[in-house]
Design a protein around this motif. Sequence first.
Motif, PDB file in Angstrom:
ATOM      1  N   LEU A  27      14.827  -2.811  -1.518  1.00 55.04           N
ATOM      2  CA  LEU A  27      13.543  -2.487  -0.986  1.00 55.04           C
ATOM      3  C   LEU A  27      12.770  -3.234  -1.917  1.00 55.04           C
ATOM      4  N   ALA A  28      12.741  -3.033  -3.071  1.00 59.60           N
ATOM      5  CA  ALA A  28      11.504  -3.405  -4.162  1.00 59.60           C
ATOM      6  C   ALA A  28      11.371  -4.914  -4.047  1.00 59.60           C
ATOM      7  N   SER A  29      12.607  -5.438  -4.060  1.00 55.86           N
ATOM      8  CA  SER A  29      12.740  -6.980  -4.128  1.00 55.86           C
ATOM      9  C   SER A  29      12.131  -7.528  -2.740  1.00 55.86           C
ATOM     10  N   ARG A  30      12.497  -6.963  -1.509  1.00 56.70           N
ATOM     11  CA  ARG A  30      11.952  -7.318  -0.222  1.00 56.70           C
ATOM     12  C   ARG A  30      10.515  -7.337  -0.343  1.00 56.70           C
ATOM     13  N   LEU A  31       9.901  -6.213  -0.820  1.00 58.47           N
ATOM     14  CA  LEU A  31       8.461  -5.771  -0.737  1.00 58.47           C
ATOM     15  C   LEU A  31       7.843  -6.974  -1.622  1.00 58.47           C
ATOM     16  N   GLU A  32       8.305  -7.113  -2.839  1.00 54.31           N
ATOM     17  CA  GLU A  32       7.796  -8.406  -3.530  1.00 54.31           C
ATOM     18  C   GLU A  32       7.745  -9.740  -3.144  1.00 54.31           C
ATOM     19  N   GLU A  33       8.881 -10.189  -2.213  1.00 58.15           N
ATOM     20  CA  GLU A  33       8.956 -11.297  -1.355  1.00 58.15           C
ATOM     21  C   GLU A  33       7.854 -11.221  -0.356  1.00 58.15           C
ATOM     22  N   LEU A  34       7.286 -10.090   0.062  1.00 58.21           N
ATOM     23  CA  LEU A  34       6.297 -10.126   1.051  1.00 58.21           C
ATOM     24  C   LEU A  34       5.114 -10.197   0.300  1.00 58.21           C
ATOM     25  N   GLY A  35       4.758 -10.033  -1.101  1.00 58.42           N
ATOM     26  CA  GLY A  35       3.700 -10.133  -1.676  1.00 58.42           C
ATOM     27  C   GLY A  35       3.209  -8.816  -2.410  1.00 58.42           C
ATOM     28  N   ALA A  36       4.167  -8.156  -2.468  1.00 58.28           N
ATOM     29  CA  ALA A  36       3.774  -6.699  -3.322  1.00 58.28           C
ATOM     30  C   ALA A  36       4.116  -7.162  -4.934  1.00 58.28           C
ATOM     31  N   THR A  37       3.675  -6.207  -5.828  1.00 54.94           N
ATOM     32  CA  THR A  37       4.002  -6.370  -7.078  1.00 54.94           C
ATOM     33  C   THR A  37       4.503  -4.843  -7.620  1.00 54.94           C
ATOM     34  N   ARG A  38       5.382  -5.120  -8.568  1.00 52.39           N
ATOM     35  CA  ARG A  38       5.830  -3.769  -9.136  1.00 52.39           C
ATOM     36  C   ARG A  38       4.943  -3.545 -10.220  1.00 52.39           C
ATOM     37  N   VAL A  39       4.728  -2.219 -10.366  1.00 54.82           N
ATOM     38  CA  VAL A  39       3.625  -1.656 -11.362  1.00 54.82           C
ATOM     39  C   VAL A  39       4.470  -0.809 -12.655  1.00 54.82           C
ATOM     40  N   ARG A  40       5.122   0.165 -12.125  1.00 53.71           N
ATOM     41  CA  ARG A  40       6.214   0.756 -13.040  1.00 53.71           C
ATOM     42  C   ARG A  40       7.264   1.672 -12.434  1.00 53.71           C
TER      43      ARG A  40
END
Length: 150
Positions: free
Chosen positions: A113-126
């Motif tokens: 899920l986190a990887s898919r959201l990153e591919e859409l333009g999100a960034t991980r914070v913590r």
Amino acid sequence: MALSWKLVVDSVNAPVLADFWAAALEYEVEDPTALIEQLLAGGQLPQAAVVEHNGRKNFRGLAAVRHPEDPFDATSGIGQGRRILFQDVPEPKTVKNRLHIDVHGAPGGLEALASRLEELGATRVREVDQGPAGHWWVMRDPEGNEFCAT
């Protein structure tokens, strides 16, 4: 139980943020093209109040997404159920959100899920680890709004 609700999110570029959240939540971007064309033709809306994005007409500074299973008005494209409206504002985001969206993935599928959201333009914070209670990622959408991937 309320079926109809709208969360309003301040934005810098409403159509771009709507695209992100539609993909993240598997919602649909509302298409007000037919309504806008009707208003333009009737002289009820100036051309300056309209922008085009991805082949659709939008009211300048506004874009919305709706749950794909909820009813919507075919003429305006406006959802009559669960929806998020993005509205451009002149001031920049300066502090942490007081309200945020949690995006839930399949059990055991947090990394996907986190990887898919990153591919859409999100960034991980913590990453937050609550031991037996589980863990999740605090993330930011393309405009810096915090949300959680769980």
